[in-house]
Design an enzyme around this catalytic site. Sequence first.
Site, PDB file in Angstrom:
ATOM      1  N   GLY A 183      18.403   6.378  -5.533  1.00 48.68           N
ATOM      2  CA  GLY A 183      18.939   7.526  -6.222  1.00 48.68           C
ATOM      3  C   GLY A 183      18.569   7.234  -7.706  1.00 48.68           C
ATOM      4  N   SER A 206      19.873   2.134   0.253  1.00 53.00           N
ATOM      5  CA  SER A 206      20.347   1.303   1.365  1.00 53.00           C
ATOM      6  C   SER A 206      21.933   1.288   0.782  1.00 53.00           C
ATOM      7  CB  SER A 206      19.881   0.143   1.793  1.00 53.00           C
ATOM      8  OG  SER A 206      19.756  -0.822   0.223  1.00 53.00           O
ATOM      9  N   LYS A 239      15.258  13.654   4.267  1.00 51.33           N
ATOM     10  CA  LYS A 239      13.872  13.132   4.309  1.00 51.33           C
ATOM     11  C   LYS A 239      13.764  11.696   4.983  1.00 51.33           C
ATOM     12  CE  LYS A 239      11.334  10.641   1.962  1.00 51.33           C
ATOM     13  NZ  LYS A 239      10.679   9.706   2.867  1.00 51.33           N
ATOM     14  N   GLU A 249      11.737   6.481  10.523  1.00 51.28           N
ATOM     15  CA  GLU A 249      13.235   6.635  10.601  1.00 51.28           C
ATOM     16  C   GLU A 249      13.588   7.977  11.381  1.00 51.28           C
ATOM     17  OE1 GLU A 249      13.427   5.147   5.894  1.00 51.28           O
ATOM     18  OE2 GLU A 249      13.440   7.268   6.251  1.00 51.28           O
ATOM     19  N   SER A 308       8.148  12.646   6.017  1.00 47.45           N
ATOM     20  CA  SER A 308       7.215  12.253   5.345  1.00 47.45           C
ATOM     21  C   SER A 308       6.432  11.449   6.287  1.00 47.45           C
ATOM     22  CB  SER A 308       7.587  11.397   4.104  1.00 47.45           C
ATOM     23  OG  SER A 308       8.084  10.355   4.152  1.00 47.45           O
ATOM     24  N   LEU A 309       4.870  11.628   6.056  1.00 51.30           N
ATOM     25  CA  LEU A 309       4.123  10.828   6.926  1.00 51.30           C
ATOM     26  C   LEU A 309       2.850  10.026   6.171  1.00 51.30           C
ATOM     27  CD1 LEU A 309       3.494  14.286   8.808  1.00 51.30           C
ATOM     28  CD2 LEU A 309       4.745  12.371   9.679  1.00 51.30           C
ATOM     29  N   GLY A 337       0.850  13.105   4.686  1.00 51.87           N
ATOM     30  CA  GLY A 337       1.400  14.161   4.116  1.00 51.87           C
ATOM     31  C   GLY A 337       2.989  14.195   4.737  1.00 51.87           C
ATOM     32  N   VAL A 367       4.475   1.999  -3.606  1.00 49.94           N
ATOM     33  CA  VAL A 367       5.845   1.687  -4.039  1.00 49.94           C
ATOM     34  C   VAL A 367       6.457   2.991  -4.980  1.00 49.94           C
ATOM     35  CG1 VAL A 367       7.539   0.378  -5.514  1.00 49.94           C
ATOM     36  CG2 VAL A 367       5.307  -0.766  -4.308  1.00 49.94           C
ATOM     37  N   ASP A 388      10.653   8.032  -3.024  1.00 52.09           N
ATOM     38  CA  ASP A 388      11.718   8.498  -3.938  1.00 52.09           C
ATOM     39  C   ASP A 388      11.086   9.630  -4.955  1.00 52.09           C
ATOM     40  OD1 ASP A 388      13.561   6.711  -3.403  1.00 52.09           O
ATOM     41  OD2 ASP A 388      12.778   5.103  -4.692  1.00 52.09           O
TER      42      ASP A 388
HETATM   43  N1  ATP Z   1      -1.497   6.486   1.134  1.00 54.78           N
HETATM   44  C1  ATP Z   1      -1.195   7.549   0.839  1.00 54.78           C
HETATM   45  N2  ATP Z   1      -2.120   8.540   0.265  1.00 54.78           N
HETATM   46  C2  ATP Z   1      -1.547   9.612  -0.109  1.00 54.78           C
HETATM   47  N3  ATP Z   1      -0.436  10.110  -0.323  1.00 54.78           N
HETATM   48  C3  ATP Z   1       0.488   9.243   0.224  1.00 54.78           C
HETATM   49  C4  ATP Z   1       0.033   7.883   0.620  1.00 54.78           C
HETATM   50  N4  ATP Z   1       1.426   7.098   0.847  1.00 54.78           N
HETATM   51  C5  ATP Z   1       2.428   7.812   0.648  1.00 54.78           C
HETATM   52  N5  ATP Z   1       1.998   9.172   0.147  1.00 54.78           N
HETATM   53  C6  ATP Z   1       2.645  10.431  -0.381  1.00 54.78           C
HETATM   54  O1  ATP Z   1       4.195  10.017  -0.399  1.00 54.78           O
HETATM   55  C7  ATP Z   1       4.941  10.925   0.169  1.00 54.78           C
HETATM   56  C8  ATP Z   1       5.923   9.826   0.911  1.00 54.78           C
HETATM   57  O2  ATP Z   1       5.401   8.670   1.496  1.00 54.78           O
HETATM   58  P1  ATP Z   1       5.918   7.884   2.592  1.00 54.78           P
HETATM   59  O3  ATP Z   1       5.875   8.893   3.857  1.00 54.78           O
HETATM   60  O4  ATP Z   1       5.197   6.708   2.709  1.00 54.78           O
HETATM   61  O5  ATP Z   1       7.743   7.846   2.343  1.00 54.78           O
HETATM   62  P2  ATP Z   1       8.563   6.516   2.462  1.00 54.78           P
HETATM   63  O6  ATP Z   1       8.128   5.827   3.581  1.00 54.78           O
HETATM   64  O7  ATP Z   1      10.015   7.203   2.558  1.00 54.78           O
HETATM   65  O8  ATP Z   1       8.453   5.889   1.216  1.00 54.78           O
HETATM   66  P3  ATP Z   1       9.244   4.604   0.724  1.00 54.78           P
HETATM   67  O9  ATP Z   1       8.600   3.397   1.103  1.00 54.78           O
HETATM   68  O10 ATP Z   1       8.813   4.809  -1.052  1.00 54.78           O
HETATM   69  O11 ATP Z   1      10.517   4.799   0.966  1.00 54.78           O
HETATM   70  C9  ATP Z   1       4.068  11.389   1.385  1.00 54.78           C
HETATM   71  O12 ATP Z   1       4.587  12.181   2.123  1.00 54.78           O
HETATM   72  C10 ATP Z   1       2.689  11.421   0.820  1.00 54.78           C
HETATM   73  O13 ATP Z   1       2.699  12.684  -0.127  1.00 54.78           O
HETATM   74 MG    MG Z   2      11.824   6.133   2.007  1.00 57.11          MG
END
Ligand code: ATP
Ligand code: MG
Length: 317
Positions: free
Chosen positions: A41, A140, A185, A190, A224-225, A229, A252, A256
């Site tokens: 947060g 967490s 999200k 997850e 998120s992927l 994307g 990193v 967030d």
């Molecule tokens: N390698 C990448 N290239 C481009 N965009 C990325 C990449 N990795 C992450 N993103 C962007 O960041 C967003 C969130 O990333 P991700 O899906 O990895 O979230 P997360 O696993 O929750 O991340 P975190 O580890 O910070 O909690 C993606 O939807 C995308 O827009």
């Molecule tokens: Mg995350």
Amino acid sequence: MKPIVTLTLNPTVDKSTTADHIIPDQKLRCAPPKFEPGGGGINVSRALKRLGAASIAVFPVGGPTGTLLRELLEQEQIQQQPIETESRTRENFIVVDASSGQQYRFGMPGTPLSPQEQQQVLITLKSLAEVPEFLVISGSLPPGVEPEFLMKIVRAAKSMGIKVVADTSGPALHQILQEGVYLAKPNVGELSKMAGVDELDSEAVAQAAHQLVQEGKCTIVVTSLGPQGACVVSQDLVDHVPAPAVKKRSTVGAGDSMVAGLVYGLATGLSVRETVRLGVACGTAATMNPGTELFRKEDVDKLYHWLLQQTLPAAAA
Ligand SMILES: Nc1ncnc2c1ncn2[C@@H]1O[C@H](COP(=O)(O)OP(=O)(O)OP(=O)(O)O)[C@@H](O)[C@H]1O
Ligand SMILES: [Mg+2]
């Protein structure tokens, strides 16, 4: 716009440095350390600040690290509502090996929260000077906090008419969704865990997210992927948004940053399709910066407009 409230139950001070070579047994000479506020947060609040939105960060703090955490947030001009704890706030350690460019991240156990301190968190949220439109619960859970505590928070928030945005994982996410939130999200891992499967392809992501909506667990699910994307699903919408190709430095803070973009979009009245594009723009912009740095606003603006033009021309017009 009403300020957005963020809740970080497991905050940290992130101490980062660089060493020439990381090798065992010898003393390693490190560069002067940098200290930054951390925790889900709190990072969302910092990212909101970069987007130009006010937020109030609610989090437990204790001991000298807690004092430092408060000072660091003050320096960044982030409004805060800390809850004093008996245990000291944790400090995580990040070191970059300059010879390889590899980053090592050491996470310490969180600061325990007693039942009285948890109660205090709830009281703080219930007695905010102004009832916010959005409460972001991210990160967490520290030791001693049962996932059921999140249900109490969500219940209290919903009874005040607050929309809850949740970004957490494991049992905490499972439990929070039992109560039902406005937006969740999860990342694809997850979401897979919640669906009880090892992996989800893009069609299965939409299906699993749709099921959460059908079950009344979320109004909107943004999955998120990573480099692919994100996929947004609500009662009457399924939309895949690609991540723009950029030179990736460090992922990193991408999650967030994305959450900040999503809540900012919703709070400023963007459509859900526009909102998820802003979320992707913020997440991807965060990957363009090295280390723990979040995004630059100019990068977000560029990526957001590119995404609108490429994937939602009517909104860009
Ligand atoms: N390698 C990448 N290239 C481009 N965009 C990325 C990449 N990795 C992450 N993103 C962007 O960041 C967003 C969130 O990333 P991700 O899906 O990895 O979230 P997360 O696993 O929750 O991340 P975190 O580890 O910070 O909690 C993606 O939807 C995308 O827009
Ligand atoms: Mg995350």
